[in-house]
Design a protein around this motif. Structure first.
Motif, PDB file in Angstrom:
ATOM      1  N   GLY A   1       0.822  -1.189   0.000  1.00 52.95           N
ATOM      2  CA  GLY A   1       0.000   0.000   0.000  1.00 52.95           C
ATOM      3  C   GLY A   1       0.858   1.242   0.000  1.00 52.95           C
ATOM      4  N   PRO A   2       0.265   2.352   0.379  1.00 57.36           N
ATOM      5  CA  PRO A   2       0.985   3.616   0.282  1.00 57.36           C
ATOM      6  C   PRO A   2       2.205   3.606   1.199  1.00 57.36           C
ATOM      7  CG  PRO A   2      -1.041   3.872   1.525  1.00 57.36           C
ATOM      8  CD  PRO A   2      -1.082   2.508   0.936  1.00 57.36           C
ATOM      9  N   GLN A   3       3.228   4.303   0.757  1.00 60.12           N
ATOM     10  CA  GLN A   3       4.446   4.358   1.526  1.00 60.12           C
ATOM     11  C   GLN A   3       4.191   5.042   2.869  1.00 60.12           C
ATOM     12  OE1 GLN A   3       7.480   6.413  -0.557  1.00 60.12           O
ATOM     13  NE2 GLN A   3       8.945   4.819  -0.084  1.00 60.12           N
ATOM     14  N   PRO A   4       4.799   4.559   3.927  1.00 58.76           N
ATOM     15  CA  PRO A   4       4.613   5.244   5.212  1.00 58.76           C
ATOM     16  C   PRO A   4       5.177   6.671   5.143  1.00 58.76           C
ATOM     17  CG  PRO A   4       6.101   3.344   5.420  1.00 58.76           C
ATOM     18  CD  PRO A   4       5.692   3.420   4.000  1.00 58.76           C
ATOM     19  N   THR A   5       4.693   7.507   5.999  1.00 57.33           N
ATOM     20  CA  THR A   5       5.266   8.856   6.056  1.00 57.33           C
ATOM     21  C   THR A   5       6.110   8.964   7.312  1.00 57.33           C
ATOM     22  OG1 THR A   5       3.264   9.530   7.142  1.00 57.33           O
ATOM     23  CG2 THR A   5       3.432  10.004   4.792  1.00 57.33           C
ATOM     24  N   TYR A   6       6.968   9.941   7.330  1.00 63.95           N
ATOM     25  CA  TYR A   6       7.940  10.033   8.414  1.00 63.95           C
ATOM     26  C   TYR A   6       7.911  11.415   9.033  1.00 63.95           C
ATOM     27  CZ  TYR A   6       9.403   5.796   6.138  1.00 63.95           C
ATOM     28  OH  TYR A   6       9.414   4.550   5.594  1.00 63.95           O
ATOM     29  N   PRO A   7       6.856  11.717   9.769  1.00 65.82           N
ATOM     30  CA  PRO A   7       6.754  13.052  10.326  1.00 65.82           C
ATOM     31  C   PRO A   7       7.709  13.258  11.512  1.00 65.82           C
ATOM     32  CG  PRO A   7       4.900  11.725  11.035  1.00 65.82           C
ATOM     33  CD  PRO A   7       5.716  10.861  10.128  1.00 65.82           C
ATOM     34  N   GLU A   8       8.026  12.196  12.221  1.00 66.57           N
ATOM     35  CA  GLU A   8       8.815  12.349  13.450  1.00 66.57           C
ATOM     36  C   GLU A   8      10.269  11.995  13.217  1.00 66.57           C
ATOM     37  OE1 GLU A   8       6.982   9.701  16.174  1.00 66.57           O
ATOM     38  OE2 GLU A   8       5.504  11.185  16.811  1.00 66.57           O
ATOM     39  N   GLU A   9      11.102  12.438  14.156  1.00 63.01           N
ATOM     40  CA  GLU A   9      12.483  11.997  14.129  1.00 63.01           C
ATOM     41  C   GLU A   9      12.517  10.530  14.541  1.00 63.01           C
ATOM     42  OE1 GLU A   9      14.313  14.626  16.880  1.00 63.01           O
ATOM     43  OE2 GLU A   9      13.462  16.307  15.771  1.00 63.01           O
ATOM     44  N   PRO A  10      13.596   9.828  14.176  1.00 64.29           N
ATOM     45  CA  PRO A  10      13.694   8.460  14.679  1.00 64.29           C
ATOM     46  C   PRO A  10      13.991   8.538  16.172  1.00 64.29           C
ATOM     47  CG  PRO A  10      15.731   9.081  13.596  1.00 64.29           C
ATOM     48  CD  PRO A  10      14.794  10.231  13.410  1.00 64.29           C
ATOM     49  N   HIS A  11      13.790   7.498  16.871  1.00 66.36           N
ATOM     50  CA  HIS A  11      14.062   7.441  18.317  1.00 66.36           C
ATOM     51  C   HIS A  11      13.236   8.493  19.049  1.00 66.36           C
ATOM     52  CE1 HIS A  11      17.465   5.505  16.530  1.00 66.36           C
ATOM     53  NE2 HIS A  11      17.928   6.641  16.066  1.00 66.36           N
ATOM     54  N   PHE A  12      12.044   8.767  18.536  1.00 66.86           N
ATOM     55  CA  PHE A  12      11.265   9.859  19.114  1.00 66.86           C
ATOM     56  C   PHE A  12      10.240   9.278  20.080  1.00 66.86           C
ATOM     57  CE2 PHE A  12       7.846  12.934  19.169  1.00 66.86           C
ATOM     58  CZ  PHE A  12       8.498  14.150  19.154  1.00 66.86           C
ATOM     59  N   TYR A  13      10.643   9.072  21.296  1.00 62.86           N
ATOM     60  CA  TYR A  13       9.729   8.463  22.264  1.00 62.86           C
ATOM     61  C   TYR A  13       9.009   9.534  23.068  1.00 62.86           C
ATOM     62  CZ  TYR A  13      11.817   4.233  20.784  1.00 62.86           C
ATOM     63  OH  TYR A  13      12.223   3.208  19.994  1.00 62.86           O
ATOM     64  N   VAL A  14       9.765  10.550  23.467  1.00 64.10           N
ATOM     65  CA  VAL A  14       9.162  11.647  24.207  1.00 64.10           C
ATOM     66  C   VAL A  14       9.730  12.910  23.596  1.00 64.10           C
ATOM     67  CG1 VAL A  14       8.979  12.752  26.446  1.00 64.10           C
ATOM     68  CG2 VAL A  14       9.180  10.279  26.310  1.00 64.10           C
ATOM     69  N   ASP A  15       8.908  13.895  23.411  1.00 66.39           N
ATOM     70  CA  ASP A  15       9.429  15.165  22.934  1.00 66.39           C
ATOM     71  C   ASP A  15      10.141  15.841  24.096  1.00 66.39           C
ATOM     72  OD1 ASP A  15      10.032  17.641  22.115  1.00 66.39           O
ATOM     73  OD2 ASP A  15       8.077  18.050  21.208  1.00 66.39           O
ATOM     74  N   PRO A  16      11.457  15.940  23.984  1.00 66.41           N
ATOM     75  CA  PRO A  16      12.189  16.472  25.134  1.00 66.41           C
ATOM     76  C   PRO A  16      11.783  17.894  25.475  1.00 66.41           C
ATOM     77  CG  PRO A  16      13.612  16.257  23.217  1.00 66.41           C
ATOM     78  CD  PRO A  16      12.305  15.647  22.849  1.00 66.41           C
ATOM     79  N   LYS A  17      11.271  18.638  24.478  1.00 68.15           N
ATOM     80  CA  LYS A  17      10.916  20.023  24.764  1.00 68.15           C
ATOM     81  C   LYS A  17       9.604  20.097  25.537  1.00 68.15           C
ATOM     82  CE  LYS A  17      13.005  21.216  20.431  1.00 68.15           C
ATOM     83  NZ  LYS A  17      12.591  20.059  19.622  1.00 68.15           N
ATOM     84  N   LYS A  18       8.722  19.147  25.231  1.00 66.13           N
ATOM     85  CA  LYS A  18       7.404  19.243  25.830  1.00 66.13           C
ATOM     86  C   LYS A  18       7.300  18.506  27.156  1.00 66.13           C
ATOM     87  CE  LYS A  18       4.949  19.974  21.532  1.00 66.13           C
ATOM     88  NZ  LYS A  18       4.735  19.126  20.383  1.00 66.13           N
ATOM     89  N   ALA A  19       7.913  17.332  27.228  1.00 65.13           N
ATOM     90  CA  ALA A  19       7.711  16.535  28.438  1.00 65.13           C
ATOM     91  C   ALA A  19       9.018  16.383  29.203  1.00 65.13           C
ATOM     92  CB  ALA A  19       7.174  15.167  28.049  1.00 65.13           C
ATOM     93  N   GLU A  20       8.997  16.773  30.440  1.00 61.18           N
ATOM     94  CA  GLU A  20      10.160  16.589  31.293  1.00 61.18           C
ATOM     95  C   GLU A  20      10.199  15.150  31.792  1.00 61.18           C
ATOM     96  OE1 GLU A  20      12.814  19.012  32.855  1.00 61.18           O
ATOM     97  OE2 GLU A  20      12.442  19.095  30.698  1.00 61.18           O
ATOM     98  N   VAL A  21       9.011  14.639  32.087  1.00 59.06           N
ATOM     99  CA  VAL A  21       8.903  13.310  32.682  1.00 59.06           C
ATOM    100  C   VAL A  21       8.682  12.293  31.558  1.00 59.06           C
ATOM    101  CG1 VAL A  21       7.755  12.019  34.507  1.00 59.06           C
ATOM    102  CG2 VAL A  21       7.662  14.530  34.467  1.00 59.06           C
ATOM    103  N   PRO A  22       9.452  11.208  31.544  1.00 53.94           N
ATOM    104  CA  PRO A  22       9.233  10.216  30.506  1.00 53.94           C
ATOM    105  C   PRO A  22       7.873   9.555  30.652  1.00 53.94           C
ATOM    106  CG  PRO A  22      10.743   9.390  32.162  1.00 53.94           C
ATOM    107  CD  PRO A  22      10.483  10.821  32.492  1.00 53.94           C
ATOM    108  N   ASP A  23       7.314   9.134  29.531  1.00 56.58           N
ATOM    109  CA  ASP A  23       5.986   8.543  29.637  1.00 56.58           C
ATOM    110  C   ASP A  23       6.137   7.108  30.102  1.00 56.58           C
ATOM    111  OD1 ASP A  23       4.675   6.527  27.731  1.00 56.58           O
ATOM    112  OD2 ASP A  23       5.934   7.688  26.346  1.00 56.58           O
ATOM    113  N   VAL A  24       5.799   6.860  31.337  1.00 57.05           N
ATOM    114  CA  VAL A  24       5.975   5.548  31.946  1.00 57.05           C
ATOM    115  C   VAL A  24       4.845   4.648  31.467  1.00 57.05           C
ATOM    116  CG1 VAL A  24       6.229   4.293  34.099  1.00 57.05           C
ATOM    117  CG2 VAL A  24       7.014   6.662  33.920  1.00 57.05           C
ATOM    118  N   VAL A  25       5.214   3.456  31.007  1.00 57.36           N
ATOM    119  CA  VAL A  25       4.160   2.640  30.402  1.00 57.36           C
ATOM    120  C   VAL A  25       3.979   1.307  31.122  1.00 57.36           C
ATOM    121  CG1 VAL A  25       3.926   3.459  28.057  1.00 57.36           C
ATOM    122  CG2 VAL A  25       5.959   2.201  28.736  1.00 57.36           C
TER     123      VAL A  25
END
Ligand code: HEM
Ligand SMILES: [Cu+2]
Lengths: 558, 221
Positions: free
Chosen positions: A534-558
């Motif tokens: 199907g359609p090629q995936p798009t890549y809006p985010e950087e790789p290794h983008f788990y938490v936006d360091p600018k927005k979240a100080e605390v890692p998202d605990v899962v």
């Protein structure tokens, strides 16, 4: 394309979406089941699997010879073999491990498998060259092994002249085999460079390349730039052995030190061919299991290039005792330490990534921990042996053996095992038993330490390498080292058992069992033949983008 | 590029697109980049020999000077001219391929190949000359006229370098023969489809370039 592969659109791109039902896109594993469909495939994933099979086989051969070495060293006198057999044994071990295992292992297997997926590409740039490089590798490997069995080689994997041009053992086929393997290495490197330049999906800019791709890029540059030089050298030495031209023979006016310069001009960068891909793997692993955006992405990417670059200017540290001037030795020593600086940049960034991360302690992460220890410890001893005054004491002792095993075997094998576990679900769509994974990792990490820490001590007490007998007083540490090697071997055995078991009986893993943000997980696991449906995936985010360091100080605990 | 199912349908001037590339431009870019990288490995291969040459020239300056005066400068010069000219015809082949003049392309390659043959024949004469004189590498050296330590090493390097170069000439010729037949049979080189010709010529320029370095090193200085 491979003859019996899917009947779906071959040829121009857009036609691909025409029939988009799932049964039309079987996974690459079952898309064509004849032997021919594997042996003649140009699918990078199948080629990677074939590499994996052979490389594991050669690793086993090298490992058996390693154990033979260690058993021989159990007692001060001859234990299970005579001196000549010992020389051949360590040569075969070194040759096989370096040229057949360490150099191709991560790029040819995991690089081949995931690089196109990471780039959102359907394949590498030159699929046929990719297949050719597998067969060139095998041709060289079998020629070299044939030579080592018929006549054997007793020079050590460094083939130092003039000994290697005078020994009566069969140097020529082994060297020529190494020469051929070099072509395979060049072909893979060239293919990766072109692939990374030209095949990135829209949206993947250079600074959105996953760090593993950056590491492969740096590695490939070394492969392409260094390998031709040793290729030439292997040909010359083969000629020297057969015809005694005397180019490296002091008796005929030749200069053996020139041989060493040319040899290490390749072989030092070659150690970065082995270790840079490991660094790349670890960047992926650490971000995934810390569930945190990688710390210092650009620093990690640039430091790979930095290592690749300075790696070319440090070869003289292998020749501190060859009569080079003190000034040269000093320059080479200082340049060598620069490699330590670049490596330290990476280490700090990995540690920074783990810091305050939500660590998910899975098997690959266990190998990351081992890796960190071996890299730091091995790297520190590297700085130590780069110090001329110290190296004069340690040169050609077990200290050096322990040093390079810590880095090459410690770090690189950790990364190899981490990749194997991390990408196992991607490659086969199966999961393995996490508990056994951790148990085996414990054996392996402890085993490595137990094998090589005694060797550091032995070297420091003056035990030379490549000797088959030794004074009584070294025995205790040698026994300790052999015991460690047994633990290590046991660890490998466990892994072999549970991974083979998982291949047959493992649960289906689902597309992205680690919930990784790596681009390669955007396709199915295992992926279909052309990687994406199907359609090629798009890549809006950087790789290794788990938490936006600018927005979240605390890692998202899962 | 047999990965395309449409190979039989290729029409003049239209290159085939392999399924894994996004577009012809990308495919051509990849081919060129690959060739440049490959050529750089070739240069590095010879660079190793140049390093050997440099070291031994430094260790045995007189011997190298004396031995180099023993080469046949006329033959070397003629060969240099022949090879440079062949590079020109190879470059012209690219020019005509862009214009779709497939006949001229084949002719240019035929000329290039012809000159390559001349080069090899001359080289063969030089070699047999050296064999007769006993100007041979290492232990086989038995030329009475020049007896300096280091001269046998010079001839070792001479034969290694020119031999390796000659091997590249032969490889290059095979590539050009293949391209020549392609131009004659398929006649489909044109403004949109000339990358194969371009790459073949690039390889030939490398063969020429290496010789441009070998000639002065071995014959002149
Ligand atoms: C499985 C555990 C291993 C053990 C117990 C082991 C043991 C040894 C020993 C005892 C030597 C001989 C040292 C000497 O006499 O100078 C040696 C040499 C060497 N090993 Fe290993 N080794 C192992 C794995 C590996 C691996 C995975 C590699 C891959 C890079 C490797 C690469 C080398 C090299 C390059 C040498 C030097 C050979 C030479 O200088 O001739 N080893 N190893
Ligand atoms: Cu080194």
């Amino acid at each position: 394309m491979n003859p019996s592969s899917s009947t779906t659109a071959e040829g121009v791109l857009p036609a691909h979406d025409a029939h988009d039902a799932h049964h039309d896109h079987p996974s690459y594993l079952v898309d064509g089941t004849t032997i021919k469909s594997w042996l003649l495939t140009v699918d990078h994933k199948r080629i990677a699997i074939m590499y994996l099979v052979w490389i594991l086989l050669f690793f086993l051969v090298g490992g058996i010879f390693a154990m033979a070495i260690r058993i021989e060293m159990l007692t001060p006198g001859p234990t299970i073999m005579d001196a000549m057999t010992y020389n051949r044994t360590f040569t075969l071990h070194g040759m096989v491990m370096i040229f057949l295992f360490m150099i191709p292992a991560i790029p040819a297997v995991f690089g081949n498998f995931v690089l196109p997926l990471m780039l959102g590409a359907k394949d590498v740039a030159f699929p046929k060259l990719n297949l050719a490089s597998l067969y060139i590798y095998l041709a060289g490997a079998f020629l070299a092994l044939w030579g080592m069995i018929n006549g054997g080689l007793d020079t050590g994997w460094t083939f130092y002249t003039p000994y290697s041009t005078h020994t009566t053992t069969t140097v020529a086929p082994v060297l020529f085999g190494a020469f051929i393997i070099g072509f395979s290495s060049i072909a893979t490197g060239l293919n990766f460079i072109v692939t990374i330049h030209t095949m990135r999906a829209p949206g993947i800019t250079w600074f959105k390349l996953p760090l593993f791709a950056w590491a492969l890029y740096a590695t490939s540059c070394i492969q392409v730039l260094a390998t031709p030089v040793i290729g030439l050298l292997m040909v010359i030495v083969t000629g020297e052995q057969l015809f005694h031209f005397g180019l490296f023979d002091p008796a005929r006016g030749g200069d053996p030190v020139l041989f060493q310069h040319l040899f290490w001009f390749y072989s030092h960068p070659a150690v970065y061919i082995m270790v840079l891909p490991s660094f790349g793997v670890m960047s992926e692993v650490v971000a995934t299991y810390s569930r945190k955006n990688i710390f210092g992405y650009r620093a990690i990417a640039y430091s790979s290039l930095g290592i690749a670059f300075v790696g070319f200017f440090v070869w003289g540290h292998h020749m501190f005792v060859s009569g080079q001037s003190t000034f040269d030795a000093g320059v080479f020593g200082v340049l060598t330490m620069l490699v330590g600086v670049f490596t330290a940049i990476k280490v700090f960034n990995w540690v920074g990534t783990v810091y305050k991360g939500a660590v998910d302690f899975k098997t690959p992460f266990a190998y990351f921990c081992g890796f960190l220890f071996f890299t730091v410890f091995g790297g520190m001893t590297g700085i130590a042996v780069a110090t001329t005054s110290l190296d004069v004491h340690w040169h050609d002792t077990y200290f050096v053996v322990a040093h390079f095993h810590f880095i090459m075997v410690g770090a690189t094998v950790m990364a190899f095992l981490a990749s194997l576990h991390y990408w196992f679900p991607k490659m086969f769509g199966k999961t393995y038993h996490e508990g056994w994974g951790l148990v085996a990792a414990a054996f392996i990490i402890l085993g490595f330490n137990a094998t090589f820490i005694p060797q550091f001590l032995l070297g420091n007490y003056g035990m030379p390498r490549r000797y088959f007998e030794y004074p009584e007083r070294y025995q205790a540490l040698n026994v300790a080292s052999t015991a460690g090697a047994s633990l290590l071997a046991f660890g490998f055995l466990i892994i072999a058992i549970y991974l083979v078991y998982s291949l047959a009986y493992g649960r289906a893993s689902g597309q992205n069992p680690w919930r990784s943000k790596g681009y390669e997980w955007l396709s199915a696991s295992p992926p279909p033949t052309h990687n994406f449906v199907g359609p090629q995936p798009t890549y809006p985010e950087e790789p290794h983008f788990y938490v936006d360091p600018k927005k979240a100080e605390v890692p998202d605990v899962v | 590029m047999s990965s395309s199912a449409h190979s039989a349908a290729a029409s003049p001037g239209v290159p085939r697109l392999a399924q894994h590339f996004a577009s012809i431009e990308v495919q051509n870019h990849a081919a060129r980049l690959g060739m440049w990288l490959f050529l750089s490995t070739e240069i590095l291969l010879f660079a190793g020999l140049f390093v050997c040459y440099g070291c031994y020239r430094y260790l045995f300056p007189e011997a190298f000077a004396a031995a180099s005066r023993h080469l046949d400068l006329t033959m070397g010069t003629v060969n240099t001219v022949v090879l440079i000219t062949s590079s020109l015809t190879a470059a012209l082949a690219v020019h005509y391929a862009k214009e779709g003049k497939n006949g001229v392309v084949a002719l240019m390659f035929a000329l290039t190949i012809g000159m390559a043959c001349i080069f090899l024949v001359i080289k063969g004469f030089e070699y047999s000359h050296k064999f007769a004189e006993g100007a041979l590498p290492g232990p086989y050296y038995r030329m009475e006229a020049v007896q300096l330590p280091g001269v046998p090493l010079y001839f070792t390097i001479y034969f290694l370098a020119t031999g390796l170069h000659a091997f590249h000439v032969v490889v290059g010729m095979s590539v050009l023969v293949w391209l020549m037949f392609k131009a004659m049979r398929e006649k489909n080189f044109g403004p949109n489809n000339y990358v194969a010709v371009e790459l073949g010529s690039m390889y030939w320029h490398l063969v020429d370039l290496v010789w441009i370095f070998l000639f002065p090193l071995l014959y002149l200085i």
